[in-house]
Design an enzyme around this catalytic site. Sequence first.
Site, PDB file in Angstrom:
ATOM      1  N   SER A   1      21.052  -9.959  -6.070  1.00  0.00           N
ATOM      2  CA  SER A   1      21.482  -8.567  -6.084  1.00  0.00           C
ATOM      3  C   SER A   1      20.710  -7.747  -5.075  1.00  0.00           C
ATOM      4  O   SER A   1      19.542  -8.013  -4.807  1.00  0.00           O
ATOM      5  CB  SER A   1      21.299  -7.944  -7.466  1.00  0.00           C
ATOM      6  OG  SER A   1      21.630  -6.572  -7.385  1.00  0.00           O
TER       7      SER A   1
ATOM      8  N   HIS B   1      23.689  -7.442 -15.141  1.00  0.00           N
ATOM      9  CA  HIS B   1      23.158  -6.466 -14.173  1.00  0.00           C
ATOM     10  C   HIS B   1      24.305  -5.641 -13.586  1.00  0.00           C
ATOM     11  O   HIS B   1      24.239  -4.416 -13.506  1.00  0.00           O
ATOM     12  CB  HIS B   1      22.395  -7.205 -13.063  1.00  0.00           C
ATOM     13  CG  HIS B   1      22.165  -6.400 -11.825  1.00  0.00           C
ATOM     14  ND1 HIS B   1      23.164  -6.142 -10.901  1.00  0.00           N
ATOM     15  CD2 HIS B   1      21.067  -5.762 -11.361  1.00  0.00           C
ATOM     16  CE1 HIS B   1      22.687  -5.385  -9.935  1.00  0.00           C
ATOM     17  NE2 HIS B   1      21.416  -5.143 -10.192  1.00  0.00           N
ATOM     18  N   ASN B   2      25.374  -6.316 -13.186  1.00  0.00           N
ATOM     19  CA  ASN B   2      26.501  -5.602 -12.577  1.00  0.00           C
ATOM     20  C   ASN B   2      27.208  -4.704 -13.591  1.00  0.00           C
ATOM     21  O   ASN B   2      27.645  -3.603 -13.249  1.00  0.00           O
ATOM     22  CB  ASN B   2      27.498  -6.590 -11.976  1.00  0.00           C
ATOM     23  CG  ASN B   2      27.000  -7.176 -10.679  1.00  0.00           C
ATOM     24  OD1 ASN B   2      25.802  -7.207 -10.433  1.00  0.00           O
ATOM     25  ND2 ASN B   2      27.898  -7.647  -9.849  1.00  0.00           N
TER      26      ASN B   2
ATOM     27  N   LYS C   1      22.964 -11.941 -13.925  1.00  0.00           N
ATOM     28  CA  LYS C   1      23.449 -11.161 -12.769  1.00  0.00           C
ATOM     29  C   LYS C   1      24.712 -10.380 -13.151  1.00  0.00           C
ATOM     30  O   LYS C   1      24.883  -9.231 -12.748  1.00  0.00           O
ATOM     31  CB  LYS C   1      23.733 -12.101 -11.586  1.00  0.00           C
ATOM     32  CG  LYS C   1      24.485 -11.471 -10.427  1.00  0.00           C
ATOM     33  CD  LYS C   1      23.666 -10.384  -9.769  1.00  0.00           C
ATOM     34  CE  LYS C   1      24.252  -9.601  -8.648  1.00  0.00           C
ATOM     35  NZ  LYS C   1      25.553  -9.594  -8.222  1.00  0.00           N
TER      36      LYS C   1
ATOM     37  N   GLU D   1      25.225  -1.774 -13.821  1.00  0.00           N
ATOM     38  CA  GLU D   1      25.429  -1.002 -12.579  1.00  0.00           C
ATOM     39  C   GLU D   1      26.696  -0.125 -12.700  1.00  0.00           C
ATOM     40  O   GLU D   1      26.685   1.048 -12.298  1.00  0.00           O
ATOM     41  CB  GLU D   1      25.565  -2.003 -11.432  1.00  0.00           C
ATOM     42  CG  GLU D   1      25.723  -1.416 -10.069  1.00  0.00           C
ATOM     43  CD  GLU D   1      25.895  -2.531  -9.025  1.00  0.00           C
ATOM     44  OE1 GLU D   1      25.114  -3.511  -9.036  1.00  0.00           O
ATOM     45  OE2 GLU D   1      26.829  -2.426  -8.209  1.00  0.00           O
TER      46      GLU D   1
END
Length: 503
Positions: free
Chosen positions: A134, A209-210, A206, A213
């Site tokens: 990222s 995480h997105n 990940k 986000e």
Amino acid sequence: MANSESLANVGLIGLAVMGKNLALNIADHGFGIAVYNRTGSVTQEFIRENPSTPGKLTGCETLEQFIAAIKQPRVIIILVKAGPAVEAVVDQLLSAGLAKDDIVVDAGNSNWNDTIRREKQYADRLKFFGSGVSGGELGARFGPSLMPGGDPASWKHLQPIWEAIAAKVDPVNGRPIAGAAPGKPVSGGIPCTAYIGPNGAGHYVKMVHNGIEYIDMQLISEAYYLLRHLLGLSPDALADIFHDWNQGKLDSYLIEITADILRQRDPAKPRKYLVDSILDAAGQKGTGKWTAGNALDMGIPANSIAEAVFARCMSAIKDERVAASKKLKGPKAAAVKGAKAMIEAIRQALYCSKICAYAQGFQLMREAQKEYQWKLDFGSIAGMWRGGCIIRAQFLQKITEAYQKDANLVNLLMDPYFRKEILAGQEQWRQVVALAAKNGIPAPAFMSALAYFDSYRAAVLPANLIQAQRDYFGAHTYERVDQPRGKFFHVDWPQADRPQLEV
Ligand code: 2AM
């Protein structure tokens, strides 16, 4: 054959912008790297454009040359479009002579289920490993956040490279160390990477995480929209507010770039702000949708993360919204008094909502580790998001501390620090949500986060009525408040004779 001294430490396939930048980052740290791209002219151009790097860059025309150029056991990073291209490349590597103990790292945005499947599929032919990356193009070039998942023995081979190229944070205050430049990586600091877990764990983290986000961006956009519509401030004035917020607890990359974005003039119309020339229809590539879908699959209430995905969907039906805006009239927005207090209330609403968003993301990972038999270190995960990645924020230091104090924390809202913070901000948060509702200003993420907070802290929810309805029309049974959990009851609805009620 070249002697092993001249062989590359690592190989990389896929020279689109992320692949190029990651290759340069690796070379900047002194590792020799062989590169290959399906379209050979891209490789040649890349080598031509980068004549001097501290580590040697070797461009390869064929996969056979590429394999022969890398030290064994080989570490090969593939950065191709997620999906069938990953398997196509791995199969080509196998045909070109890859060995059983060679490690192939998929560093693309692959779905974690694909990584779990591929690890099994290739188990007797090579070591398949997945790593989330990222930080976008700049992160890849000067220090991304790296989320590696796969066989721990393979990780030992990757670790020196991953730790070298990852973003670094200050060991004392957890802040990202800036200042990396071509050929001049930062030295020292804690790397924003650590082993996450087996098979798809890295790609899963990940993905979360997105998802975070998505909600982080939606919340900031709602704060911007409320400030603008309630207070009538110009983008420059808003930029000052975001700049100001970035000096405090909201200190983060996304708040920082928001201030920059708001100041930007439109190059095509220099008297206008660019933000006003950009169409309000958000795109998405799918990782937010995966996160929300996975929350639904696992039965975890990540409602604000899902709301952020739906908010993008709503934004995308622009023509329909324009037509509806002419027919579905809401209240007239009332002028708001006390700008300073309102700005502070919106800051609190953003901060409290953000705490809920992260609570949902970590709740998801907590469930996923049960589902997939991983053992995730949440403090370490928050730690590797402190630098390099899009959601990097000062706030993550507090999350690391929360999980360091209690590795089994059930929910971030139960951590003493975050509990205190959200209880202190809730009144202003409620004011903002009420004002948005009263004035007909959409603030779906602020509202859904508040609904999450109020539902999570409710000892009793109206689901008793849902259970009664389910039993009424479908004999689905219900549990009783005065009986042990797991004992199920059913009555014949509606009851013919009604005894006197106990009140
Ligand atoms: P290309 O330059 O030959 O298109 C992003 O699309 C990167 O993935 C590019 O480097 C692209 O190579 C590579 N890529 C996409 N699909 C691929 C495939 N099926 N095999 C090999 N490389 C692929």
